[in-house]
Every structure is written in structure tokens, then in C-alpha cells.
Motif scaffolding. Structure first.
Motif, PDB file in Angstrom:
ATOM      1  N   HIS A   1      33.732  49.399  50.160  1.00 52.46           N
ATOM      2  CA  HIS A   1      32.834  48.412  49.491  1.00 52.46           C
ATOM      3  C   HIS A   1      33.560  48.089  47.925  1.00 52.46           C
ATOM      4  O   HIS A   1      33.548  46.940  47.726  1.00 52.46           O
ATOM      5  CB  HIS A   1      31.520  48.956  49.383  1.00 52.46           C
ATOM      6  CG  HIS A   1      30.648  47.893  48.556  1.00 52.46           C
ATOM      7  ND1 HIS A   1      30.202  46.841  49.021  1.00 52.46           N
ATOM      8  CD2 HIS A   1      30.152  48.183  47.394  1.00 52.46           C
ATOM      9  CE1 HIS A   1      29.590  46.215  48.178  1.00 52.46           C
ATOM     10  NE2 HIS A   1      29.283  46.952  47.007  1.00 52.46           N
ATOM     11  N   PHE A   2      33.835  48.994  47.197  1.00 53.75           N
ATOM     12  CA  PHE A   2      34.104  48.921  45.954  1.00 53.75           C
ATOM     13  C   PHE A   2      35.852  48.443  45.827  1.00 53.75           C
ATOM     14  O   PHE A   2      36.005  47.627  45.237  1.00 53.75           O
ATOM     15  CB  PHE A   2      34.073  49.994  45.070  1.00 53.75           C
ATOM     16  CG  PHE A   2      32.521  50.070  44.689  1.00 53.75           C
ATOM     17  CD1 PHE A   2      31.997  49.209  43.655  1.00 53.75           C
ATOM     18  CD2 PHE A   2      31.704  51.023  45.412  1.00 53.75           C
ATOM     19  CE1 PHE A   2      30.738  49.283  43.270  1.00 53.75           C
ATOM     20  CE2 PHE A   2      30.408  51.045  45.064  1.00 53.75           C
ATOM     21  CZ  PHE A   2      29.714  50.307  43.809  1.00 53.75           C
ATOM     22  N   ALA A   3      36.477  48.725  46.741  1.00 54.03           N
ATOM     23  CA  ALA A   3      37.920  48.226  46.895  1.00 54.03           C
ATOM     24  C   ALA A   3      37.850  46.828  47.156  1.00 54.03           C
ATOM     25  O   ALA A   3      38.864  45.902  46.688  1.00 54.03           O
ATOM     26  CB  ALA A   3      38.710  48.697  48.094  1.00 54.03           C
ATOM     27  N   THR A   4      36.985  45.993  48.026  1.00 48.78           N
ATOM     28  CA  THR A   4      37.027  44.643  48.175  1.00 48.78           C
ATOM     29  C   THR A   4      36.659  43.714  46.598  1.00 48.78           C
ATOM     30  O   THR A   4      36.972  42.797  46.708  1.00 48.78           O
ATOM     31  CB  THR A   4      35.842  44.284  49.052  1.00 48.78           C
ATOM     32  OG1 THR A   4      34.538  44.431  48.786  1.00 48.78           O
ATOM     33  CG2 THR A   4      36.196  45.151  50.405  1.00 48.78           C
ATOM     34  N   GLN A   5      36.225  44.647  46.007  1.00 45.07           N
ATOM     35  CA  GLN A   5      35.918  43.891  44.675  1.00 45.07           C
ATOM     36  C   GLN A   5      37.020  43.516  43.650  1.00 45.07           C
ATOM     37  O   GLN A   5      37.178  43.067  42.791  1.00 45.07           O
ATOM     38  CB  GLN A   5      34.765  44.716  44.074  1.00 45.07           C
ATOM     39  CG  GLN A   5      33.596  44.528  44.720  1.00 45.07           C
ATOM     40  CD  GLN A   5      32.360  45.133  44.054  1.00 45.07           C
ATOM     41  OE1 GLN A   5      32.307  45.603  42.942  1.00 45.07           O
ATOM     42  NE2 GLN A   5      31.176  45.298  44.571  1.00 45.07           N
ATOM     43  N   GLY A   6      38.142  44.342  44.145  1.00 41.90           N
ATOM     44  CA  GLY A   6      39.415  44.325  43.120  1.00 41.90           C
ATOM     45  C   GLY A   6      39.294  44.550  41.793  1.00 41.90           C
ATOM     46  O   GLY A   6      40.128  44.005  40.991  1.00 41.90           O
ATOM     47  N   GLU A   7      38.439  45.344  41.423  1.00 46.82           N
ATOM     48  CA  GLU A   7      38.390  45.734  40.062  1.00 46.82           C
ATOM     49  C   GLU A   7      38.946  47.202  39.595  1.00 46.82           C
ATOM     50  O   GLU A   7      38.748  47.884  38.708  1.00 46.82           O
ATOM     51  CB  GLU A   7      36.801  45.690  39.525  1.00 46.82           C
ATOM     52  CG  GLU A   7      36.465  44.243  39.595  1.00 46.82           C
ATOM     53  CD  GLU A   7      35.063  44.261  39.169  1.00 46.82           C
ATOM     54  OE1 GLU A   7      34.458  45.090  38.417  1.00 46.82           O
ATOM     55  OE2 GLU A   7      34.247  43.379  39.641  1.00 46.82           O
TER      56      GLU A   7
END
Length: 201
Positions: free
Chosen positions: A78-84
Motif C-alpha cells: 500500500h505505501f510503496a504505491t505512494q512513491g514517498e
């Protein structure tokens, strides 16, 4: 390694994990901490904890490696898709009993597992007595204790020597927490157990 840098906890993260503990006062609760290492190449590296993902209010589920692996994979994806550059940087735990301030074995095992992927990982243990004081407006002290892994691979409470490695990003965090308690915001907290029971949550 983790003991050499401060851990900065965002207000939303702190409030979310405290509300998770308040939603289930009779059981232990736990979750993952998400963030990033800021300035990793400098001596001023800081672990910035920007979110908490509530996992369980049935602590017997968490020691099961497949359940933990599934939760970690879902959160990381989930957080990897946010690219931050966000990753799981730690774990939080609140014991069931108000007077229990010991880091339980399950928290150490989960912390060890996260440490393999993030060597500056931390475990935050909710102090239920301090949480009770904070929601009554009697204290502005953090309601969590920071644990880091030392060179002997043991989890030790940081700051017992007087240093302050735990930093709340906003000084009014306990005031915000008390306000959220007044408006019963804990009712909106959904953990991984809730999701497994009803995937619409």
C-alpha cells in the motif's frame, strides 16, 4: 544501531495508536509504524514515523508468522504505491492491563522481524496509566515508551539515561488526543482483525 538516532512521531500517528488502545481497553492491541529515515547519510539521521496501521485486538493472532507476513506485505504494498519512500519502521503495542508496563515477548518477536528489514526499527509501548492521565488533560507527557534494539540484540527502553530519543512532532498532541476522546473518534479506528472479519472495513 537504532539507539543512535531520534524517532519523530507525527501527531496523527500518535493519536491513532492511542485511540486504538482506547477502543479496546480490555485487550492488548498492536500495529505497525510506517515512516522513513530522514537524512540517512548524515549523523543527524532521524526516523520519521508518519503513520500507524492498527493490526490486532486479538493478540493471539499476531504471533502467527503467516498473519504477520500477510499484514506486512499488504502494508508495504500500500505505501510503496505512494512513491514517498515509506516503509514499515516499527511496531506498537498496548498491554491489556493498565499496570503492565513490560514489553511482552510478542512485541520483541515482531520487532525482531521488522528489524531484519529496517535496522533502525523501534517498538513503541503504550503506557496505559499515562494514557489515562493524558485523556483527562492531566499530562502532556508522551503516553508511549520507546524501545530500540541494542548491540546484544535485546530490546531496551531508550531514554532511561536521561536522553530523549522520542520526539512528538507537535507539542499539543495530548490536547488533540483528549479532544478526539471527547468526540469518541476511537469508534472510527479499524484494525486488521476488523478487516479480516469484514473486508469492507
Amino acid at each position: 544501531m537504532g539507539a543512535q538516532c531520534p524517532y519523530e512521531v507525527a501527531q496523527a500517528t500518535y493519536v491513532k495508536l492511542a485511540l486504538h488502545a482506547l477502543k479496546h481497553p480490555a485487550t492488548a492491541v498492536n500495529g505497525l509504524l510506517v515512516g522513513r529515515l530522514v537524512e540517512p547519510s548524515s549523523s543527524l539521521a532521524v526516523v520519521s514515523v508518519i503513520d500507524a496501521v492498527p493490526l490486532s485486538h486479538h493478540p493471539h493472532h499476531l504471533p502467527l508468522l503467516p498473519t504477520l507476513e500477510l499484514a506486512l506485505t499488504l502494508v508495504e504494498d500500500h505505501f510503496a504505491t505512494q512513491g514517498e519512500g515509506l516503509a514499515v519502521v516499527g511496531y506498537y503495542h498496548a498491554n491489556a492491563r493498565c499496570d503492565d508496563t513490560e514489553l511482552p515477548p510478542v512485541a520483541k518477536r515482531v520487532g525482531d522481524h521488522i528489524f531484519r528489514y529496517f535496522p533502525r526499527s523501534a517498538v513503541l509501548l503504550v503506557d496505559n496509566k499515562k494514557l489515562e492521565e493524558a485523556v483527562k488533560g492531566k499530562s502532556r507527557d508522551p503516553v508511549v515508551q520507546l524501545y530500540t534494539r541494542d548491540s546484544s540484540k535485546s530490546w531496551r527502553q531508550a531514554g532511561s539515561d536521561g536522553s530523549s530519543q522520542l520526539v512528538l512532532k507537535e507539542p499539543s498532541t495530548n490536547v488533540v488526543l483528549a479532544d478526539h476522546v471527547t468526540t469518541k473518534k476511537w469508534e472510527k479506528i479499524v484494525d486488521f482483525d476488523d478487516h479480516l472479519d469484514d473486508i469492507s472495513k
